[in-house]
Enzyme design. Sequence first.
Site, PDB file in Angstrom:
ATOM      1  N   LYS A 107       3.054   3.631  -0.863  1.00 29.47           N
ATOM      2  CA  LYS A 107       4.111   2.902  -0.166  1.00 29.47           C
ATOM      3  C   LYS A 107       5.250   3.818   0.280  1.00 29.47           C
ATOM      4  O   LYS A 107       6.082   3.423   1.090  1.00 29.47           O
ATOM      5  CB  LYS A 107       4.631   1.764  -1.041  1.00 29.47           C
TER       6      LYS A 107
HETATM    7  C1  LIG Z   1       0.849  -2.045  -3.172  1.00 27.94           C
HETATM    8  C2  LIG Z   1      -0.277  -1.447  -3.900  1.00 27.94           C
HETATM    9  C3  LIG Z   1      -1.612  -1.821  -3.654  1.00 27.94           C
HETATM   10  C4  LIG Z   1      -1.976  -2.931  -2.694  1.00 27.94           C
HETATM   11  O1  LIG Z   1      -1.720  -2.598  -1.354  1.00 27.94           O
HETATM   12  P1  LIG Z   1      -1.677  -3.752  -0.243  1.00 27.94           P
HETATM   13  O2  LIG Z   1      -1.296  -3.041   1.011  1.00 27.94           O
HETATM   14  O3  LIG Z   1      -0.654  -4.747  -0.690  1.00 27.94           O
HETATM   15  O4  LIG Z   1      -3.040  -4.338  -0.181  1.00 27.94           O
HETATM   16  C5  LIG Z   1      -2.623  -1.152  -4.314  1.00 27.94           C
HETATM   17  N1  LIG Z   1      -2.345  -0.186  -5.224  1.00 27.94           N
HETATM   18  C6  LIG Z   1      -1.085   0.182  -5.502  1.00 27.94           C
HETATM   19  C7  LIG Z   1      -0.857   1.221  -6.534  1.00 27.94           C
HETATM   20  C8  LIG Z   1      -0.014  -0.423  -4.861  1.00 27.94           C
HETATM   21  O5  LIG Z   1       1.229  -0.058  -5.159  1.00 27.94           O
END
Ligand SMILES: *Cc1c(COP(=O)(O)O)cnc(C)c1O
Length: 433
Positions: A107
Amino acid sequence: MKYYSTNQTVPQVSLMEAVTKGLAADNGLFMPERIDAFSSDFFDQIQKMSFQEISFEVAKKFFGEDVPEQTLKDLVYDTLCFDCPVVKVQESVYSLELFHGPTLAFKDVGGRFMARLLGHFLKGFSKEVNVLVATSGDTGSAVANGFLNVPGIKVYVLYPKGLVSDIQEKQFTTLGCNITALEVNGTFDDCQRLVKSAFLDEELNKAMVLTSANSINVARFLPQSFYYFNAYARLRQAGVKGDLVFSVPSGNFGNLTAGLFAKAMGLPVKRFIAANNENDIVYQYLKTGKYEPRASVSTIANAMDVGAPSNFARILDLYHQSHDQISSDMVGYRYSDTEIRETMKQVFEEENYMLDPHGAVGYRALKADLKKGEVGVFLETAHPAKFTETVESVLGKGTVVLPEKLEAFMKGEKLSIGLSTEFADFKKFLFNK
Ligand SMILES: *Cc1c(COP(=O)(O)O)cnc(C)c1O
């Protein structure tokens, strides 16, 4: 470029409006009016390009009409101050490591880009923008760190008291400056409800500019397509041949949808694997054609504990609501906590590779689905140290080494403000801040 709402009942808006609003007025998600494909020349050259160079070319396709070229280049290069390497785990199986950013989660890419893009749009804008984020852990830290010290922006992170890990909490409660952590005496669903109520509250919206920084925001979501192109380039560079399959551990499906966008831009991907934990709404949809959101359940891959995946509306829109078309590009798998633990242990023992619980879901689905002649890449979405307790309960005490970046956070002092689950309290807080 204009952006339309997946609900199609309101007029198209500019990129700036899509980014500052987050969600369309009819509660739909914004989609770019076109997805421009690359020519074959681009893919002939891609293996010689760096991650940053590739990402700049991808960014131009989405944002090139709205942001001056040099500014966009600076935004991309400044966002990507780290790499997303492709690491071989086994013959034909690769990990796309997305955890080398400041908060060790994928993210960071979208969070940092969105912060910079919003900062660019707000130059000369007299009003302050308030970013509200509800988090179960990872989103809060990536967004808060991305927005730290961006002028004109205040960030409010709402998180459930006692329900995020120590490391996660430290990553967004120790920053200070323009970042405020709000510790809600409730669950993640309460935090999300408070944020949604704020977006719908007329009085608040008259008095201040509010936006979201979840993957519903196009500025957070679209940049997540960068690393799919990078994975392809690095595999070609290494001389790896074969049809490419991506396995994506998914919750709100922002990451996977960004991959579908990359494919729509011409990236040669044979198919995507939607890897779920027990929150298997999309897995069920792929099997039955029925989309039935429901309350989430807690698992050890908690960043994927989502019962109503917000980006699913984008997938439906991209494929004209056709279950057949969606199923031709995507297959689904889902795993229990026991299976996740089993996989983490096995891969550590046999391949000497440490998976975090989310990456483990992606790896296992890839292994189950990969055919002869194909090359599989699973997305390793977080550093195992972000889930030290779980990882060590499976692999043994002392196996996880805390990276320096995390140690620095652990030394900081927690600063947060307590909040009840009553919207009236949150509203009063926002008015009096
Ligand atoms: C946010 C997140 C996900 C899921 O991603 P999405 O885009 O919401 O499907 C998977 N793994 C981790 C470690 C995350 O922080």
